[in-house]
Scaffold this motif. Sequence first.
Motif, mmCIF file in Angstrom:
data_model
loop_
_atom_site.group_PDB
_atom_site.id
_atom_site.type_symbol
_atom_site.label_atom_id
_atom_site.label_comp_id
_atom_site.label_asym_id
_atom_site.label_seq_id
_atom_site.Cartn_x
_atom_site.Cartn_y
_atom_site.Cartn_z
ATOM 1 N N TYR A 1 58.690 -95.928 -53.834
ATOM 2 C CA TYR A 1 59.155 -94.707 -54.484
ATOM 3 C C TYR A 1 58.428 -94.480 -55.812
ATOM 4 N N THR A 2 58.300 -95.550 -56.587
ATOM 5 C CA THR A 2 57.632 -95.444 -57.889
ATOM 6 C C THR A 2 56.185 -95.015 -57.711
ATOM 7 N N ARG A 3 55.507 -95.620 -56.764
ATOM 8 C CA ARG A 3 54.093 -95.280 -56.516
ATOM 9 C C ARG A 3 53.961 -93.835 -56.049
ATOM 10 N N LEU A 4 54.842 -93.398 -55.170
ATOM 11 C CA LEU A 4 54.814 -92.019 -54.689
ATOM 12 C C LEU A 4 55.051 -91.043 -55.838
ATOM 13 N N LYS A 5 55.998 -91.375 -56.693
ATOM 14 C CA LYS A 5 56.302 -90.525 -57.844
ATOM 15 C C LYS A 5 55.103 -90.445 -58.792
ATOM 16 N N GLU A 6 54.445 -91.594 -59.020
ATOM 17 C CA GLU A 6 53.265 -91.613 -59.898
ATOM 18 C C GLU A 6 52.122 -90.779 -59.325
ATOM 19 N N LEU B 1 57.538 -84.324 -55.580
ATOM 20 C CA LEU B 1 57.690 -85.547 -54.798
ATOM 21 C C LEU B 1 57.652 -85.219 -53.306
ATOM 22 N N ASN B 2 58.294 -84.144 -52.922
ATOM 23 C CA ASN B 2 58.316 -83.712 -51.532
ATOM 24 C C ASN B 2 56.910 -83.377 -51.033
ATOM 25 N N ASN B 3 56.166 -82.589 -51.803
ATOM 26 C CA ASN B 3 54.816 -82.208 -51.375
ATOM 27 C C ASN B 3 53.878 -83.404 -51.337
ATOM 28 N N GLU B 4 54.069 -84.349 -52.243
ATOM 29 C CA GLU B 4 53.237 -85.557 -52.220
ATOM 30 C C GLU B 4 53.543 -86.380 -50.978
ATOM 31 N N ALA B 5 54.803 -86.510 -50.626
ATOM 32 C CA ALA B 5 55.184 -87.254 -49.425
ATOM 33 C C ALA B 5 54.579 -86.602 -48.184
ATOM 34 N N ILE B 6 54.608 -85.284 -48.114
ATOM 35 C CA ILE B 6 54.022 -84.563 -46.984
ATOM 36 C C ILE B 6 52.516 -84.814 -46.940
ATOM 37 N N SER B 7 51.863 -84.745 -48.091
ATOM 38 C CA SER B 7 50.420 -84.976 -48.155
ATOM 39 C C SER B 7 50.062 -86.379 -47.688
ATOM 40 N N VAL B 8 50.823 -87.378 -48.124
ATOM 41 C CA VAL B 8 50.572 -88.762 -47.726
ATOM 42 C C VAL B 8 50.771 -88.917 -46.222
ATOM 43 N N LEU B 9 51.817 -88.332 -45.688
ATOM 44 C CA LEU B 9 52.064 -88.408 -44.245
ATOM 45 C C LEU B 9 50.959 -87.711 -43.456
ATOM 46 N N GLU B 10 50.525 -86.547 -43.917
ATOM 47 C CA GLU B 10 49.439 -85.842 -43.234
ATOM 48 C C GLU B 10 48.159 -86.668 -43.232
ATOM 49 N N THR B 11 47.857 -87.277 -44.364
ATOM 50 C CA THR B 11 46.644 -88.089 -44.468
ATOM 51 C C THR B 11 46.712 -89.282 -43.524
ATOM 52 N N THR C 1 63.242 -80.566 -41.698
ATOM 53 C CA THR C 1 63.670 -81.353 -42.849
ATOM 54 C C THR C 1 63.821 -82.803 -42.430
ATOM 55 N N LEU C 2 63.369 -83.711 -43.302
ATOM 56 C CA LEU C 2 63.451 -85.131 -43.037
ATOM 57 C C LEU C 2 64.065 -85.805 -44.255
#
Length: 81
Positions: A15-20, A29-39, A4-5
């Motif tokens: 935050y707004t861009r990540l949410k969009e 939001l959590n899965n998108e953040a993970i996807s962005v970090l993985e990429t 957990t992070l």
Amino acid sequence: MPTTLTLKGIPDDVYTRLKETAEVHRRSLNNEAISVLETALLPRKATASDRITRARALRAPLEQGAFAAKDIDEFKRQGRR
């Protein structure tokens, strides 16, 4: 086991861009953040087939025979100056 992070002090525009993008990709939001970090952190290695496909896509809009080999060599030399 996944870790957990907790992130603090995320700029509002980030935050707004990540949410969009999460909404566009239909992710939490959590899965998108993970996807962005993985990429960003775990780029996949392109296969030879991927590279060929990319090269063909870049070459497709160019006019056939528009550049002679000598012209291409000259462009390369100019780029090295």
